[in-house]
Design a protein around this motif. Sequence first.
Motif, PDB file in Angstrom:
ATOM      1  N   ARG A 198       0.831  -1.205   0.000  1.00  0.00           N
ATOM      2  CA  ARG A 198       0.000   0.000   0.000  1.00  0.00           C
ATOM      3  C   ARG A 198       0.868   1.260   0.000  1.00  0.00           C
ATOM      4  NH1 ARG A 198      -3.515   0.016   4.918  1.00  0.00           N
ATOM      5  NH2 ARG A 198      -2.553  -1.735   4.729  1.00  0.00           N
ATOM      6  N   LEU A 231     -15.918   0.192  -0.088  1.00  0.00           N
ATOM      7  CA  LEU A 231     -16.046   0.564  -1.494  1.00  0.00           C
ATOM      8  C   LEU A 231     -17.225  -0.152  -2.136  1.00  0.00           C
ATOM      9  CD1 LEU A 231     -15.024   1.976  -4.044  1.00  0.00           C
ATOM     10  CD2 LEU A 231     -13.439   0.075  -4.355  1.00  0.00           C
ATOM     11  N   GLU A 252     -11.952   1.638   0.255  1.00  0.00           N
ATOM     12  CA  GLU A 252     -11.386   0.370  -0.183  1.00  0.00           C
ATOM     13  C   GLU A 252     -12.208  -0.777   0.384  1.00  0.00           C
ATOM     14  OE1 GLU A 252      -7.383   0.100   1.184  1.00  0.00           O
ATOM     15  OE2 GLU A 252      -6.643   1.639  -0.175  1.00  0.00           O
TER      16      GLU A 252
END
Length: 158
Positions: free
Chosen positions: A38, A130, A126
């Motif tokens: 990430r 999401l 995310e």
Amino acid sequence: MAIVHAVVLALALVALVFLPCAVALFICADGVAARIRRRVREHRDSRALHRLDRTFSEQSISLAELDEHQPSIQQIAADLRRLDRQRFGVATRSKVWHAAVLLAYDDRLRLASRCLGVCEHLETLEGVDLEIERVRVEGELEAAGLTLRPAAPRHQDH
């Protein structure tokens, strides 16, 4: 002989002490690897945004020119219907294909939301959040009059 037993005993104690640490490291390795991936992605994205910002500051592009190239709401709706079919069809065969289809689908959802004045937060979320936001935005767009999925055909009883 006593020295060999002492060495074996010492090695056994060291293994006994470090075995839980090794197991914990093995279990937590996925989380550490995900954080590293990430951070690398965020760094790469920030560099790309910096280059894009530098490019836009060097060139004079008006917003009116950018709006001329935006597709119509009809084209956006057609793209959304096509991508929706793909994300439950061919995109299930490959993770890479599925990710690409979802990115394109989210991009079109953002465009449709902008055209119809629907608030969305697809870029900032995310995972499950999401997915939930995607379903919420789809509902808002359909409530605003956009048809995302064709009506299911009705079967007549004979």
